[in-house]
Write a protein that holds these residues in place. Structure first.
Motif, mmCIF file in Angstrom:
data_model
loop_
_atom_site.group_PDB
_atom_site.id
_atom_site.type_symbol
_atom_site.label_atom_id
_atom_site.label_comp_id
_atom_site.label_asym_id
_atom_site.label_seq_id
_atom_site.Cartn_x
_atom_site.Cartn_y
_atom_site.Cartn_z
ATOM 1 N N THR A 43 0.834 -1.196 0.000
ATOM 2 C CA THR A 43 0.000 0.000 0.000
ATOM 3 C C THR A 43 0.872 1.250 0.000
ATOM 4 N N PHE A 44 0.246 2.395 -0.182
ATOM 5 C CA PHE A 44 0.980 3.653 -0.335
ATOM 6 C C PHE A 44 1.866 3.961 0.862
ATOM 7 N N ILE A 45 1.376 3.705 2.070
ATOM 8 C CA ILE A 45 2.121 4.118 3.260
ATOM 9 C C ILE A 45 3.386 3.298 3.510
ATOM 10 N N PRO A 124 -2.157 -6.145 -6.039
ATOM 11 C CA PRO A 124 -3.590 -5.876 -6.171
ATOM 12 C C PRO A 124 -4.464 -6.625 -5.168
ATOM 13 N N ASP A 125 -3.913 -7.657 -4.513
ATOM 14 C CA ASP A 125 -4.750 -8.488 -3.642
ATOM 15 C C ASP A 125 -4.037 -9.018 -2.402
ATOM 16 N N GLY A 126 -2.896 -8.437 -2.067
ATOM 17 C CA GLY A 126 -2.187 -8.861 -0.867
ATOM 18 C C GLY A 126 -1.222 -10.011 -1.069
ATOM 19 N N GLU A 156 -3.824 -3.592 5.887
ATOM 20 C CA GLU A 156 -4.975 -3.549 6.789
ATOM 21 C C GLU A 156 -5.175 -2.132 7.327
ATOM 22 N N VAL A 157 -4.062 -1.419 7.470
ATOM 23 C CA VAL A 157 -4.138 -0.043 7.951
ATOM 24 C C VAL A 157 -4.639 0.887 6.847
ATOM 25 N N PRO A 165 -5.185 6.434 6.461
ATOM 26 C CA PRO A 165 -4.961 5.177 7.175
ATOM 27 C C PRO A 165 -5.937 5.013 8.332
ATOM 28 N N ARG A 166 -6.302 3.771 8.614
ATOM 29 C CA ARG A 166 -7.163 3.470 9.748
ATOM 30 C C ARG A 166 -6.327 3.487 11.029
#
Length: 226
Positions: A43-45, A124-126, A156-157, A165-166
């Protein structure tokens, strides 16, 4: 104080408070000299967290669009990303890959750390996808050791790589570094496509073991297109 140290001093404690990142194997990153950090990309982070959990500054390639914005937001993004070590490169077109490779080579020859995502794009899907051989060419051209690493839990974040982000919910990020890989046995063979594939696959195998991801032997860009 350099911009990198300033950003790290301000955001480091905030990062630890919000995401409680667990860092494993950081001592495997050499204290001096060049090294390539090669890992998965969820992911981006990922590119925000990696520079903030390593003692030395890490340089990495990023889209030039991140630093060309003229608005206040664009200028803040440019200040932040270049401060943490992003080197903007126009990756579109046929010359983009060559420009990224030569930039990485220059950084390593200056004795710095260079981070790369061999998949070439976010998963795209982990799952973990086939690595592109630029990582192998870089390692063989420079002789720099490769430190595999795994980002765990960043998807997940920040699912989908977009949006804020969560925070909370028991989510926790782990950054895990593996043992350095030395490819000196392939010295002078950076144009042999079979050697390049073998080196790349060895790196990806280590990343897979560190991350625990399922491996898919196709390129992530093809999976996204399908």
């Amino acid at each position: 104080m350099s911009r990198f140290l300033l950003i790290k001093a301000v955001l480091g404690p905030l990062l630890r408070l919000l995401f409680r990142p667990r860092v494993e194997g950081a001592e495997r990153i050499p204290g001096t000299g060049p090294a390539i950090l090669a890992g998965n990309h969820l992911t981006f982070i990922d590119s925000l967290i990696l520079p903030l959990v390593t003692r030395r500054q890490v340089f990495f390639i990023g889209k030039d669009e991140y630093v060309t914005g003229k608005s206040l937001k664009g200028r803040i993004m440019a200040w932040f990303f270049t401060g943490v070590g992003m080197v903007p490169v126009d990756r579109d077109g046929g010359r983009g890959g060559v420009a990224a490779l030569m930039t990485g080579r220059r950084i390593l020859e200056e004795g710095s750390l260079f981070a790369i995502y061999p998949e070439g794009t976010r998963s795209p899907d982990g799952r973990l996808y086939r690595g592109r051989t630029g990582i192998a060419r870089l390692a063989l051209m420079t002789g720099a050791p490769v430190i595999p690493f795994a980002m765990i839990g960043t998807d997940e974040v920040q699912p989908g790589g977009k949006g804020l982000p969560r925070i909370g919910g028991g989510r926790r990020i782990t950054v895990r570094f593996g043992e350095p890989l030395d490819f000196a046995r392939y010295d002078g063979m950076d144009r042999d496509r079979y050697v390049l594939r073998a080196v790349t696959d060895e790196v990806m195998s280590e990343v897979m073991q560190l991350s625990g991801q399922e491996y898919v032997d196709v390129y992530a860009t093809k999976a996204k297109a399908a």
